[in-house]
Design an enzyme around this catalytic site. Structure first.
Site, short mmCIF file in Angstrom:
data_model
loop_
_atom_site.label_atom_id
_atom_site.label_comp_id
_atom_site.label_asym_id
_atom_site.label_seq_id
_atom_site.Cartn_x
_atom_site.Cartn_y
_atom_site.Cartn_z
N ASN B 102 -7.66 8.49 -11.46
CA ASN B 102 -7.83 8.91 -10.07
C ASN B 102 -7.12 10.26 -9.88
O ASN B 102 -5.98 10.42 -10.30
CB ASN B 102 -7.22 7.82 -9.17
CG ASN B 102 -7.40 8.09 -7.70
OD1 ASN B 102 -6.80 9.01 -7.14
ND2 ASN B 102 -8.21 7.27 -7.04
N CYS B 133 -7.27 9.64 0.70
CA CYS B 133 -5.96 9.10 1.00
C CYS B 133 -5.54 9.49 2.41
O CYS B 133 -5.52 10.67 2.75
CB CYS B 133 -4.91 9.60 0.02
SG CYS B 133 -3.28 8.98 0.46
N ASN B 195 -11.33 3.22 0.69
CA ASN B 195 -9.89 3.45 0.66
C ASN B 195 -9.31 2.75 1.91
O ASN B 195 -10.03 2.06 2.62
CB ASN B 195 -9.60 4.95 0.67
CG ASN B 195 -8.24 5.27 0.03
OD1 ASN B 195 -7.26 4.58 0.28
ND2 ASN B 195 -8.18 6.33 -0.76
#
Lengths: 273, 302
Positions: B102, B133, B195
């Site tokens: 990642n 994120c 996410n």
């Protein structure tokens, strides 16, 4: 990896002070490798349930025969409140032993300093202490009921025990650091190693005084934790600048700790709620 | 009649021995679990997000448990790509399981450079591009919430590597299908989602947010219905494989995602609570296929 995830039988569970409980779990596989200062992650949920989601980190308070692990905890939230209702005869998933534990220096006397529920791992340390090495313990809390049980546990060990409470209801009235400077005289010039666990502000004061006396000081820290295995990096505490073990600037209580040399920690940034 | 189901995922360039992966940020660099979890049983491991330089992450407190969920603001703490390659990758790539790296950056150039570095390294099976994120200002959700920026990052990474490319999407958008299509057209081989959902918690005694970073990403069983809905939508919007992520706690959760059309799943927060759960999930999927007479994993989607 030396830790294991097992289902342990709850063999004892009872209240020993206001909001304070001891929990005995039979888990021989974990007991076998357990060292003072290490902790376990305990799953509070019945099998199949999903809430409360996370396990709770509890430091090992004592160990006993037949694979017995004893934990002492304080009810502080939803998880520990739920845990306190569990009856003996039930079982819990338990992951451990986790973390590094205290490093006992056999060549020097030990000065064990515990505050409130933070006394829990120091009882294991005191009971596992090498016979021919001197140890002195100082236990502090807000009031008598906070430390009475832990003090009784320690009185059964070879440790010389000194007590302090904020309200003077047991022992010296004042902080543990008052007794710390007095205890220094008892070592007659030999430098003890300080082993400490307790609330942030107390650890901060103990670390400062240890530095003043030029003593090695080991502190056991706690933090909100999700995994206990170094997977999530959630249990960060600020590392002191220039310390190699804090490769990112932060130390992780589960991975590099929970026991740190006091000089590894950046105390001015340490959260003291 | 007893069947031995084939769990191998063979969709485009994404080849996995089975559809169960460990999600980034919940399994360290994989090696933390070595010797405890039989990692070679799994389809793959998605390691903690890597940046060009090491990152220290956010100040504590970084975690808060919420009902059936976990709020985190780790802030992408990682050792940096160089130390990953020298210190972590050798042990990890020796395992017989897919290693998916990642990556994250502050700029398109960062992503491109990271992909270029990883392209030259043996032992990496795929790259997962983290454009989602929620815990850092740049290098995350900014790229994931705008189809043009998502597309730009994907195209830049595509140019820098021939490794299979998975783009990890954020749920913090109005229409997931727009972003999914944008990264597909920009050259992604697969997409993974979701996410974490942006959230927060307030300490009413201290009268301040619990997390030092104020906001954090919510994960765990609480988000599963949202994740499943978005995976369902994404599967129907693109022609590349979709990897389902979000609150998977057991085999039946994983099967919901596979039935929705996901080619594979990632197990995240559940590993933090029960490190062995991914292997049990895999066994549960196999059992379900046996019981329902489905011989190939590609026969699961409804």
């Amino acid at each position: 990896m030396k830790y294991l995830d097992v289902r342990g039988l709850v063999v004892a569970h009872g209240q020993v002070g206001p909001g304070t409980h001891i929990l005995g779990i039979r888990a021989p596989e974990i007991r076998k490798g357990a060292k003072p200062g290490q902790f376990c992650m305990i799953d509070l949920k019945p099998p199949g349930a999903i809430d409360p989601l996370l396990r709770r980190p509890l430091s090992i308070h004592r160990v006993g025969p037949k694979g017995l692990l004893i934990f002492m905890y304080k009810v502080v939230g939803r998880g520990t409140a739920l845990l306190s209702q569990l009856s003996p005869g039930g079982s819990l998933r338990i992951l451990g032993p986790l973390g590094n534990g205290f490093r006992i220096d056999q060549s020097r006397p030990g000065l064990l300093i515990g505050g409130g529920i933070g006394t829990a791992p120091l009882v294991f340390l005191s009971e596992a202490w090498p016979k021919d090495v001197e140890q002195v313990a100082i236990i502090g809390g807000r009031t008598r009921a906070d430390i009475e049980y832990a003090a009784r546990c320690l009185e059964d060990t070879p440790s010389r025990v000194h007590l302090a409470t904020d309200d003077g209801s047991l022992g010296h009235k004042g902080p543990v650091t008052d007794l710390m400077s007095r205890a220094m005289e008892m070592f007659e010039g030999r430098s003890p190693v300080v082993y400490s666990c307790g609330p942030g502000p107390m650890l901060k004061a103990v670390a400062r005084m240890a530095a003043d006396f030029n003593l090695e000081c080991q502190v056991s820290l706690e933090a909100r934790m999700a995994c206990g295995m170094g997977l999530c990096l959630g249990c960060a505490v600020p590392g002191s600048r220039g310390d190699d073990s804090a490769d990112s600037g932060y130390l992780h209580v589960c991975r590099e700790g929970p026991v740190f040399r006091a000089d590894q920690v950046s105390w001015e940034d340490y959260p003291c709620p | 009649m007893s069947i031995n189901p084939d769990l191998a995922v063979k969709t485009g360039p994404l080849n996995l021995k089975n559809p169960v992966l460990l999600a980034s940020g919940t399994c360290g660099y994989g090696i933390e679990l070595q010797g405890f979890v039989d990692l070679e049983k799994l389809g793959g491991i998605v390691v903690k997000g890597l940046s060009l330089e090491p990152r220290s992450g956010n100040p504590p407190p970084r975690l808060m448990e919420t009902p059936c969920g976990l709020l985190n603001s780790i802030g992408l703490e990682n050792v940096g790509v160089d130390r990953f390659i020298s210190d972590k990758l050798p042990a990890l790539s020796a395992l017989d399981t897919a290693v998916i790296v990642n990556i994250l950056g502050d700029s398109v150039r960062d992503y491109q450079e990271l992909a270029g570095i990883l392209d030259q390294v043996r032992g990496i099976d795929a790259i997962e591009v983290n454009i989602s994120c929620p815990n850092v200002r740049a290098g995350g959700a900014a790229f994931g919430s705008d189809p043009d920026m998502a597309s730009e990052v994907t195209a830049a990474v595509r140019k820098a590597t021939s490794l299979p490319l998975i783009v990890k999407l954020s749920p913090n958008v109005t229409d997931i299908t727009l972003i999914a299509r944008a990264v597909e057209h920009a050259g992604a081989d697969a997409i993974s989602l979701i996410n974490t959902l942006l959230g927060m918690s307030i300490d009413i005694k201290a009268r301040r947010p619990v997390l030092a970073n104020t906001f954090g990403g919510l994960s765990g069983p609480a988000i599963k219905p949202v994740a499943l809905r978005m995976v369902w939508q994404a599967v129907r919007a693109v022609n590349i494989p979709v990897i389902g992520i979000g609150g998977i706690q057991n085999a039946s959760d994983a099967l919901e995602f596979l039935l929705a059309g996901a080619a594979a799943v990632q197990v995240g927060t559940a590993t933090l609570v029960d490190p062995l759960v991914s292997v049990q999930i895999l066994e549960g999927i196999r059992m379900y296929m046996k019981e329902t007479g489905i011989s190939d994993i590609s026969g699961l989607p409804i």
